[in-house]
Design an enzyme around this catalytic site. Sequence first.
Site, short mmCIF file in Angstrom:
data_model
loop_
_atom_site.label_atom_id
_atom_site.label_comp_id
_atom_site.label_asym_id
_atom_site.label_seq_id
_atom_site.Cartn_x
_atom_site.Cartn_y
_atom_site.Cartn_z
N TYR A 38 0.84 -1.19 0.00
CA TYR A 38 0.00 0.00 0.00
C TYR A 38 0.88 1.24 0.00
O TYR A 38 2.09 1.17 0.24
CB TYR A 38 -0.94 0.01 1.22
CG TYR A 38 -0.28 0.39 2.52
CD1 TYR A 38 -0.43 1.68 3.05
CD2 TYR A 38 0.49 -0.51 3.23
CE1 TYR A 38 0.16 2.04 4.25
CE2 TYR A 38 1.09 -0.16 4.43
CZ TYR A 38 0.93 1.11 4.93
OH TYR A 38 1.53 1.47 6.12
N ARG A 105 -6.37 -20.85 -2.19
CA ARG A 105 -5.38 -20.62 -1.14
C ARG A 105 -4.12 -21.45 -1.39
O ARG A 105 -4.15 -22.68 -1.38
CB ARG A 105 -5.98 -20.98 0.22
CG ARG A 105 -5.14 -20.53 1.41
CD ARG A 105 -5.87 -20.77 2.72
NE ARG A 105 -5.12 -20.22 3.85
CZ ARG A 105 -4.16 -20.88 4.50
NH1 ARG A 105 -3.84 -22.11 4.12
NH2 ARG A 105 -3.53 -20.31 5.52
N LYS A 152 6.54 -1.78 1.83
CA LYS A 152 5.36 -1.21 2.48
C LYS A 152 4.20 -2.20 2.36
O LYS A 152 3.25 -2.02 1.59
CB LYS A 152 5.00 0.16 1.86
CG LYS A 152 4.15 1.03 2.80
CD LYS A 152 4.12 2.47 2.31
CE LYS A 152 3.20 3.34 3.13
NZ LYS A 152 3.66 3.54 4.51
N GLU A 184 11.94 2.44 14.26
CA GLU A 184 11.13 3.54 13.76
C GLU A 184 9.88 3.64 14.61
O GLU A 184 9.69 2.84 15.54
CB GLU A 184 10.79 3.35 12.29
CG GLU A 184 10.10 2.03 11.98
CD GLU A 184 10.05 1.72 10.48
OE1 GLU A 184 10.11 2.66 9.68
OE2 GLU A 184 9.95 0.52 10.13
N LEU A 208 11.23 1.23 7.02
CA LEU A 208 10.65 1.72 5.77
C LEU A 208 11.40 2.98 5.34
O LEU A 208 11.64 3.86 6.17
CB LEU A 208 9.17 2.04 5.97
CG LEU A 208 8.40 2.47 4.71
CD1 LEU A 208 8.18 1.27 3.80
CD2 LEU A 208 7.07 3.10 5.09
#
Length: 290
Positions: A38, A105, A152, A184, A208
């Site tokens: 995302y 799956r 991300k 972070e 990130l």
Amino acid sequence: MAVLISMQKVFLNGDFIDKDSAKISIFDRGFIFGDGIYEVIPVINGVMVEKQGFWDRFKRSLSEIDLSLPYSTNEFETILNRLIQINSLQEGGLYIQITRGVAQRDFSFVSNITPTVMAFAFSDSILEHPGAKSGITIISTPDIRWKRRDIKSISLLGQCYAKNQATIAGADECFMVEDGYVTEAGSSSAFIIKDGVLITKPLSNEILPGIRRQRLLNLAKEIGLKIEERKFSMDEVYNADECFISAATIILLPVIKADGKAINGGKIGEYTIKLRELYKEILKAQAKMI
């Protein structure tokens, strides 16, 4: 920190639809495995800002999990601008998510399926975020996440757990700690300033790569700060002259208390104020406000 609520119209797999009508399959790999990535793009004055940083990180995350966006850059920017327009969004952001798609799956990456692409708009105060004037509080929490935090990923249970600990403690955010050092914050990048030096953890798979991060390092040099990209501990946070976080829709926010200990006597530092004001001017220029 504010809870972001989506505006009425969303984009899903080629269509702009009412958010209450948007549906995906229960066999979507994002739902089953968290198999997707995302991004968030800030919007100011109805204009996407920091676009290049968004595209660089978005494409890198996609590449790292062998996923492709089924649109060209220009096509997707047109979609995102349309999403801003139909929601009459002036200030806030766009949340974008792409998963591998719908399949039976199977733990292995499934090929030859169509990715699921979703985006929604949300309203938020970026330029005049209330936390910029009041400062925010944080707690420290263990960093229990996986080892590819540079991607991300939509698999955010580790961050959710940490942020929930902050909520329980009455704090706004958390600094996650691994092997004695801050990695972070729960949903932002972490910085401290001590004796005229801006300190932040160097880039690696452990964090990130914050889009705001490099911009802030450059601005810090402009106002006379030295830069050290190194690990730092919570003891250093407690004893810092200044501390702040940065993320897409906050620019940067000063941290005035950590684990109940006041930083700089609970006062917002001068460098933090200068950095935020300089960054605001850059974003306002990108948004054609000046």
